[in-house]
Design a protein around this motif. Structure first.
Motif, short mmCIF file in Angstrom:
data_model
loop_
_atom_site.label_atom_id
_atom_site.label_comp_id
_atom_site.label_asym_id
_atom_site.label_seq_id
_atom_site.Cartn_x
_atom_site.Cartn_y
_atom_site.Cartn_z
N PRO A 31 -31.31 26.54 8.32
CA PRO A 31 -30.13 27.29 8.74
C PRO A 31 -29.05 27.27 7.66
O PRO A 31 -28.81 26.23 7.03
CB PRO A 31 -29.64 26.53 9.99
CG PRO A 31 -30.79 25.69 10.42
CD PRO A 31 -31.58 25.38 9.19
N GLU A 32 -28.43 28.41 7.42
CA GLU A 32 -27.32 28.52 6.48
C GLU A 32 -26.22 29.31 7.16
O GLU A 32 -26.50 30.08 8.08
CB GLU A 32 -27.77 29.25 5.21
CG GLU A 32 -28.80 28.50 4.40
CD GLU A 32 -29.25 29.25 3.16
OE1 GLU A 32 -28.82 30.40 2.97
OE2 GLU A 32 -30.03 28.68 2.39
N PRO A 33 -24.97 29.16 6.73
CA PRO A 33 -23.90 29.95 7.34
C PRO A 33 -24.23 31.44 7.30
O PRO A 33 -24.65 31.96 6.27
CB PRO A 33 -22.69 29.62 6.47
CG PRO A 33 -22.98 28.23 5.98
CD PRO A 33 -24.47 28.20 5.73
N GLY A 34 -24.12 32.09 8.45
CA GLY A 34 -24.45 33.52 8.55
C GLY A 34 -25.84 33.78 9.09
O GLY A 34 -26.15 34.89 9.52
N SER A 35 -26.73 32.77 9.10
CA SER A 35 -28.09 32.94 9.62
C SER A 35 -28.06 33.13 11.12
O SER A 35 -27.30 32.46 11.83
CB SER A 35 -28.96 31.70 9.36
OG SER A 35 -28.97 31.30 8.05
N VAL A 36 -28.92 34.03 11.62
CA VAL A 36 -29.09 34.17 13.07
C VAL A 36 -30.22 33.24 13.47
O VAL A 36 -31.29 33.25 12.86
CB VAL A 36 -29.40 35.63 13.46
CG1 VAL A 36 -29.72 35.73 14.95
CG2 VAL A 36 -28.22 36.54 13.12
N VAL A 37 -29.97 32.40 14.46
CA VAL A 37 -30.96 31.41 14.89
C VAL A 37 -31.27 31.56 16.37
O VAL A 37 -30.49 32.11 17.13
CB VAL A 37 -30.48 29.96 14.61
CG1 VAL A 37 -30.25 29.74 13.12
CG2 VAL A 37 -29.22 29.63 15.40
N ILE A 38 -32.45 31.06 16.74
CA ILE A 38 -32.84 30.94 18.14
C ILE A 38 -32.87 29.44 18.44
O ILE A 38 -33.46 28.67 17.68
CB ILE A 38 -34.23 31.56 18.41
CG1 ILE A 38 -34.26 33.04 18.03
CG2 ILE A 38 -34.63 31.36 19.87
CD1 ILE A 38 -33.39 33.95 18.85
N ALA A 39 -32.21 29.03 19.52
CA ALA A 39 -32.11 27.60 19.83
C ALA A 39 -32.32 27.37 21.32
O ALA A 39 -32.07 28.25 22.13
CB ALA A 39 -30.75 27.06 19.40
N ARG A 40 -32.79 26.16 21.66
CA ARG A 40 -32.98 25.77 23.06
C ARG A 40 -31.85 24.79 23.43
O ARG A 40 -31.66 23.77 22.77
CB ARG A 40 -34.33 25.10 23.28
CG ARG A 40 -34.51 24.63 24.74
CD ARG A 40 -35.83 23.92 24.99
NE ARG A 40 -36.90 24.89 25.10
CZ ARG A 40 -37.92 24.98 24.24
NH1 ARG A 40 -37.99 24.17 23.20
NH2 ARG A 40 -38.86 25.87 24.40
N VAL A 41 -31.13 25.11 24.50
CA VAL A 41 -30.03 24.26 24.95
C VAL A 41 -30.59 22.95 25.49
O VAL A 41 -31.52 22.93 26.30
CB VAL A 41 -29.20 24.97 26.05
CG1 VAL A 41 -28.14 24.04 26.64
CG2 VAL A 41 -28.56 26.24 25.50
N THR A 42 -30.03 21.83 25.01
CA THR A 42 -30.49 20.51 25.44
C THR A 42 -29.47 19.80 26.32
O THR A 42 -29.83 19.02 27.19
CB THR A 42 -30.81 19.61 24.23
OG1 THR A 42 -29.67 19.57 23.38
CG2 THR A 42 -32.01 20.14 23.46
N LYS A 43 -28.17 20.06 26.09
CA LYS A 43 -27.13 19.33 26.81
C LYS A 43 -25.89 20.21 26.93
O LYS A 43 -25.47 20.82 25.95
CB LYS A 43 -26.80 18.06 26.02
CG LYS A 43 -25.97 17.04 26.73
CD LYS A 43 -25.90 15.80 25.84
CE LYS A 43 -25.07 14.70 26.43
NZ LYS A 43 -24.95 13.57 25.49
N VAL A 44 -25.33 20.28 28.14
CA VAL A 44 -24.10 21.05 28.36
C VAL A 44 -23.00 20.08 28.77
O VAL A 44 -23.15 19.32 29.73
CB VAL A 44 -24.31 22.11 29.46
CG1 VAL A 44 -23.02 22.91 29.68
CG2 VAL A 44 -25.45 23.06 29.10
N MET A 45 -21.89 20.09 28.00
CA MET A 45 -20.75 19.24 28.30
C MET A 45 -19.53 20.13 28.55
O MET A 45 -19.62 21.34 28.48
CB MET A 45 -20.51 18.27 27.14
CG MET A 45 -21.62 17.23 27.04
SD MET A 45 -21.82 16.53 25.41
CE MET A 45 -22.60 17.86 24.53
#
Length: 195
Positions: free
Chosen positions: A71-85
């Motif tokens: 990942p670099e600034p400006g990259s579009v990523v797909i991520a899985r949420v692990t924790k919501v605070m």
């Protein structure tokens, strides 16, 4: 000329953008003209090709093993949420652009980066749930080796979520997803699907 230097970690300064070009595993921050490492590995400086108009050497970071996308600034990523605070969401980055990552990268979505409007009214628990798959853009390398992510654009946010009944939910508005089995509606920061 290829010189191998010391071991570096993400966020370490590699040099000035006026003297060097950022290669693989490195990125230039435009606000201060500094080049930073984006992964752990060895700092290498390579001379420019003889035919190149840009006479700056290229600095890159190469790992011990072949590494996937970073990942670099400006990259579009797909991520899985692990924790919501209350003010942040943690997520494991799975893909950078169309490519899956080989190392573990952690992302953090802060309350002010969820959406572009009414930032102070964002409720993290009504925007994301653990297990949600989100599309986000990398803002910067944050603290504690986690990347700061943003979903503050229409095409960014939750792209896939599972209901309590175990079905993949269907987006019905910018803020709601519905379970096709039970009809139950849950609140999310929904991403606009781009064709």
């Amino acid at each position: 000329m290829e010189e191998a230097d010391e071991m570096v970690t993400p966020g370490e300064v590699l040099g000035r953008a006026t003297d060097l070009k950022a290669g693989k595993g490195a990125y230039a921050a435009s606000h201060n003209n500094t080049i930073y490492a984006s992964l752990t590995g060895f700092r290498r400086i390579q001379a420019p090709p003889p035919a190149s108009h840009d006479k700056r050497p290229t600095v890159e970071v190469t790992g011990h093993k072949a590494h996937g996308p970073v990942p670099e600034p400006g990259s579009v990523v797909i991520a899985r949420v692990t924790k919501v605070m209350a003010r942040t969401v943690s997520a494991d980055i799975m893909c950078v652009g169309p490519k899956s990552v080989r190392e573990k990268f952690t992302g953090i979505i802060r309350q002010q980066d969820v959406r572009a409007t009414e930032i102070d009214k964002v409720d993290m628990h009504l925007s994301f749930r653990p297990g949600d798959i989100v599309r986000a853009v990398v803002l910067s390398l944050g603290d504690a080796r986690a990347y700061y992510l943003s979903t503050a654009k229409n095409e960014l946010g939750v792209v896939s979520a599972e209901s309590s009944a175990g079905a993949t939910m269907v987006p019905i508005s910018w803020t709601e997803m519905q379970c096709p089995l039970t009809g139950q509606i849950e609140l999310r920061k929904v991403a606009k699907v781009v064709n």
